[in-house]
Design an enzyme around this catalytic site. Structure first.
Site, PDB file in Angstrom:
ATOM      1  N   HIS A 130       0.843  -1.183   0.000  1.00  0.00           N
ATOM      2  CA  HIS A 130       0.000   0.000   0.000  1.00  0.00           C
ATOM      3  C   HIS A 130       0.887   1.245   0.000  1.00  0.00           C
ATOM      4  O   HIS A 130       1.716   1.438   0.890  1.00  0.00           O
ATOM      5  CB  HIS A 130      -0.908  -0.017   1.233  1.00  0.00           C
ATOM      6  CG  HIS A 130      -1.958   1.036   1.230  1.00  0.00           C
ATOM      7  ND1 HIS A 130      -1.717   2.313   1.697  1.00  0.00           N
ATOM      8  CD2 HIS A 130      -3.260   1.013   0.826  1.00  0.00           C
ATOM      9  CE1 HIS A 130      -2.823   3.036   1.586  1.00  0.00           C
ATOM     10  NE2 HIS A 130      -3.781   2.274   1.063  1.00  0.00           N
TER      11      HIS A 130
ATOM     12  N   GLU B 134      -4.241  -0.326  -3.766  1.00  0.00           N
ATOM     13  CA  GLU B 134      -3.613   1.011  -3.804  1.00  0.00           C
ATOM     14  C   GLU B 134      -2.101   0.916  -3.597  1.00  0.00           C
ATOM     15  O   GLU B 134      -1.521   1.601  -2.768  1.00  0.00           O
ATOM     16  CB  GLU B 134      -4.247   1.904  -2.734  1.00  0.00           C
ATOM     17  CG  GLU B 134      -5.752   2.044  -2.885  1.00  0.00           C
ATOM     18  CD  GLU B 134      -6.385   2.860  -1.778  1.00  0.00           C
ATOM     19  OE1 GLU B 134      -7.295   3.657  -2.066  1.00  0.00           O
ATOM     20  OE2 GLU B 134      -5.960   2.692  -0.615  1.00  0.00           O
TER      21      GLU B 134
ATOM     22  N   CYS C 104      -9.538  10.591   3.117  1.00  0.00           N
ATOM     23  CA  CYS C 104      -8.176  10.671   3.666  1.00  0.00           C
ATOM     24  C   CYS C 104      -7.345  11.773   3.020  1.00  0.00           C
ATOM     25  O   CYS C 104      -6.417  12.300   3.647  1.00  0.00           O
ATOM     26  CB  CYS C 104      -7.473   9.324   3.508  1.00  0.00           C
ATOM     27  SG  CYS C 104      -7.481   8.664   1.826  1.00  0.00           S
TER      28      CYS C 104
END
Length: 323
Positions: free
Chosen positions: A62, A114, A196
């Site tokens: 990630h 991601e 985020c």
């Protein structure tokens, strides 16, 4: 950090898939027997937990987690000067910037999880989360603080102007989650179910003033070209007022004023970006054909400066400005 990779080695995330691996952990199957002394499951490459960070040669998983972990590793290296932390930070940054960073400074090519892709996997429709760019920026700044090498601020600058700032609208109230180089029907949003990016953007903007200037011993560093005023006390106790006037990056002229509280000898180190010296990327991942060079002047006269670690260093006795 040092506990990462210390696990049973199961579940096998890549082989089993996320659903089966997560169920295996939820059912606490790792308590039923193990061939190691570890007592917890692995969270795999996604969470940088497949092997020890000190054995990791490439930046994995990630992209936000990876870049922020690397920033933390570098912060520990700053405090402890532990060689294994320093070497790990260096290896991860070299791999990220030399093989896995896009020309915009974006990182994290793959939408699934991601995450970072393999070396040189740089498609134009890649994911490139805004948060990951912020993380990469924090990582580069910490590496500059650790080493005093200007190449790290070169890449910080790339990230800031070409990926972080694309993540927010001029109005300041709309954002992008991902930033592919080529996209169709790609627009900024006012709100997202995973919000985020706005706070990560604000973290970077809040910290940015602290990154413009730096000092080490009797050396004053100019890292970023941003209109600003600051007062910095050097190791010789001299308090130096420093300011910049510039319209960078739209225009290349930068005026720096140095005003010590009293006449004093110290070094002024001005970062000369790699692209201005014919070095677009420290590992030649990208190249540009800039034909003109930079000019450095002190009080209207050409200055004699030595390039050291990406900085033009001017050693002289500086006078207090008379008004």
């Amino acid at each position: 950090m040092e506990n990462r990779g210390v696990n049973t080695g199961y579940p096998l995330w890549q082989t089993w898939g996320n659903d089966k691996a997560e169920k295996w952990i939820k059912d606490q199957k790792y308590k039923e027997g193990t061939v190691t002394n570890a007592t917890r499951p692995t969270w795999g490459d996604y969470a940088q937990d497949s092997i020890s960070v000190f054995k990791q040669k490439t930046i994995e998983g990630h992209a936000v987690r990876a870049t922020l972990l690397a920033t933390g590793i570098t912060a520990v290296a700053l405090e402890s000067h532990d060689p294994q932390y320093m070497q790990t930070a260096d290896q991860l940054w070299d791999n990220m910037v030399g093989r896995r960073m896009f020309v915009t400074g974006g990182v994290g090519a793959i939408a699934h999880d991601e995450k970072f892709g393999p070396d040189y996997y740089l498609p134009t429709d890649a994911y490139l989360e805004t948060c990951a760019a912020v993380g990469a920026g924090f990582f580069s700044q910490r590496m500059n603080e650790l080493t005093g090498n200007g190449k790290y601020m070169d890449e910080f600058e790339r990230v800031l102007y070409n990926n972080v700032l694309t993540g927010v609208s001029l109005s300041g109230n709309q954002y992008t989650y991902q930033n592919p180089l080529n996209a169709h029907d790609h627009s900024r949003w006012a709100w997202h179910s995973c919000p985020c990016c706005p706070p990560m953007f604000l973290k970077m903007v809040s910290e940015l003033p602290n990154y413009i200037y730096a000092s080490s011993g009797d050396n004053l560093f100019v890292n970023m070209f941003i209109g600003s005023d600051a007062s910095i006390r050097l190791a010789n106790k001299t308090l130096v007022a420093v300011s910049q006037q510039t319209n960078y990056p739209w225009e290349g002229k930068i005026t720096v004023k140095v005003d010590p509280e009293k006449e004093s000898a110290f070094s002024l180190s001005l970062r000369i970006p790699g692209w201005a010296r014919g070095k677009e990327n420290p590992y030649d991942l990208y190249k540009s054909n800039l034909t003109s060079s930079y000019t450095l002047m002190v009080n209207g006269s050409l200055a004699n400066a030595v390039i050291n670690n990406g900085y033009a260093v001017i050693n002289r006795k500086w006078k207090k400005v008379t008004r």
